[in-house]
Design a protein around this motif. Structure first.
Motif, mmCIF file in Angstrom:
data_model
loop_
_atom_site.group_PDB
_atom_site.id
_atom_site.type_symbol
_atom_site.label_atom_id
_atom_site.label_comp_id
_atom_site.label_asym_id
_atom_site.label_seq_id
_atom_site.Cartn_x
_atom_site.Cartn_y
_atom_site.Cartn_z
ATOM 1 N N VAL A 108 -29.554 -7.568 -31.989
ATOM 2 C CA VAL A 108 -30.236 -7.997 -30.925
ATOM 3 C C VAL A 108 -31.619 -8.744 -31.674
ATOM 4 O O VAL A 108 -32.230 -8.182 -32.315
ATOM 5 C CB VAL A 108 -30.578 -7.182 -30.091
ATOM 6 N N ILE A 109 -31.913 -9.845 -31.257
ATOM 7 C CA ILE A 109 -33.158 -10.448 -31.465
ATOM 8 C C ILE A 109 -33.786 -11.146 -30.385
ATOM 9 O O ILE A 109 -33.377 -11.830 -29.512
ATOM 10 C CB ILE A 109 -32.955 -11.663 -32.519
ATOM 11 N N GLU A 110 -35.071 -10.337 -30.216
ATOM 12 C CA GLU A 110 -35.873 -11.104 -29.085
ATOM 13 C C GLU A 110 -36.419 -12.190 -29.358
ATOM 14 O O GLU A 110 -36.877 -12.562 -30.407
ATOM 15 C CB GLU A 110 -36.679 -10.011 -28.597
ATOM 16 N N THR A 111 -36.032 -13.332 -28.372
ATOM 17 C CA THR A 111 -36.825 -14.616 -28.490
ATOM 18 C C THR A 111 -37.442 -15.174 -27.113
ATOM 19 O O THR A 111 -36.897 -15.784 -26.538
ATOM 20 C CB THR A 111 -35.510 -15.712 -28.846
ATOM 21 N N PRO A 112 -38.527 -14.450 -26.826
ATOM 22 C CA PRO A 112 -39.362 -14.846 -25.725
ATOM 23 C C PRO A 112 -39.774 -15.997 -25.511
ATOM 24 O O PRO A 112 -40.112 -16.608 -26.602
ATOM 25 C CB PRO A 112 -40.334 -13.577 -25.712
ATOM 26 N N GLY A 113 -39.834 -16.787 -24.540
ATOM 27 C CA GLY A 113 -40.156 -18.220 -24.557
ATOM 28 C C GLY A 113 -39.628 -18.882 -23.152
ATOM 29 O O GLY A 113 -40.317 -18.826 -22.182
ATOM 30 N N HIS A 114 -38.254 -18.846 -23.165
ATOM 31 C CA HIS A 114 -37.653 -19.532 -22.093
ATOM 32 C C HIS A 114 -37.825 -18.414 -20.883
ATOM 33 O O HIS A 114 -38.122 -18.934 -19.842
ATOM 34 C CB HIS A 114 -36.216 -19.701 -22.240
ATOM 35 N N VAL A 119 -33.135 -12.818 -24.933
ATOM 36 C CA VAL A 119 -32.703 -12.295 -26.394
ATOM 37 C C VAL A 119 -31.536 -13.355 -26.871
ATOM 38 O O VAL A 119 -30.931 -13.818 -25.940
ATOM 39 C CB VAL A 119 -32.021 -10.875 -26.362
ATOM 40 N N CYS A 120 -31.283 -13.171 -28.094
ATOM 41 C CA CYS A 120 -30.125 -13.753 -28.965
ATOM 42 C C CYS A 120 -29.331 -12.618 -29.664
ATOM 43 O O CYS A 120 -29.870 -11.532 -29.971
ATOM 44 C CB CYS A 120 -30.740 -14.664 -30.044
ATOM 45 N N TYR A 121 -27.961 -12.757 -29.857
ATOM 46 C CA TYR A 121 -27.148 -11.940 -30.290
ATOM 47 C C TYR A 121 -26.536 -12.735 -31.756
ATOM 48 O O TYR A 121 -25.970 -13.650 -31.665
ATOM 49 C CB TYR A 121 -25.969 -11.863 -29.390
ATOM 50 N N PHE A 122 -26.885 -11.962 -32.798
ATOM 51 C CA PHE A 122 -26.451 -12.492 -34.066
ATOM 52 C C PHE A 122 -25.429 -11.673 -34.624
ATOM 53 O O PHE A 122 -25.417 -10.568 -34.898
ATOM 54 C CB PHE A 122 -27.762 -12.641 -35.112
ATOM 55 N N LEU A 123 -24.154 -12.078 -35.062
ATOM 56 C CA LEU A 123 -23.051 -11.544 -35.586
ATOM 57 C C LEU A 123 -22.852 -11.955 -37.071
ATOM 58 O O LEU A 123 -22.040 -12.936 -37.478
ATOM 59 C CB LEU A 123 -21.964 -11.952 -34.536
#
Ligand SMILES: [Zn+2]
Length: 126
Positions: A108-114, A119-123
């Protein structure tokens, strides 16, 4: 086993995405903008969903959450910071957390802004 990806249009300006592990049969839906095109993709692929990965709370990303949960009994993951605004959420996640989807590590990568809690999910292995 690598994940298979099915991407398709939802609404007039959005995408739906299914992730499928052919080895286990597990399928995740990345956001749920609109029920009908998601159901069509499920029917087309034959992939039965077990999980929704929610990126943020906007209506055009969560509108079909409850309908899909009722139909498939799936669980819904989403950002803790927006949990109160994500219908049907079962599990909240925060930056740096990892969990498994069908044996694949999901970071889980938090990507605040929008939105503040996006969050984004990276596999990385898939
Ligand atoms: Zn949005």
């Amino acid at each position: 086993m690598p994940l298979m990806v099915e991407q398709f249009m939802c609404r007039s300006d959005n995408f739906g995405v299914l992730l499928h592990d052919a080895g286990t049969g597990e399928t995740a839906i990345v956001d749920a903008p609109e029920e009908a095109p998601i159901l069509a993709a499920i029917e087309r692929t034959g992939w039965r969903p077990t999980l929704i990965l929610t990126t943020h709370h906007h209506g055009d990303h969560v509108e079909a959450n409850l309908a899909l949960k009722q139909r498939f009994g799936l669980s819904i993951v989403g950002p803790r910071a927006e949990a109160a605004k994500i219908p049907g959420i079962d599990r909240t996640v925060v930056d740096g957390e990892t969990f498994l989807f069908s044996g694949h590590e999901v970071r889980v990568i938090e990507t605040p802004g929008h939105t503040a809690g996006h969050v984004c999910y990276f596999l990385p292995g898939a």
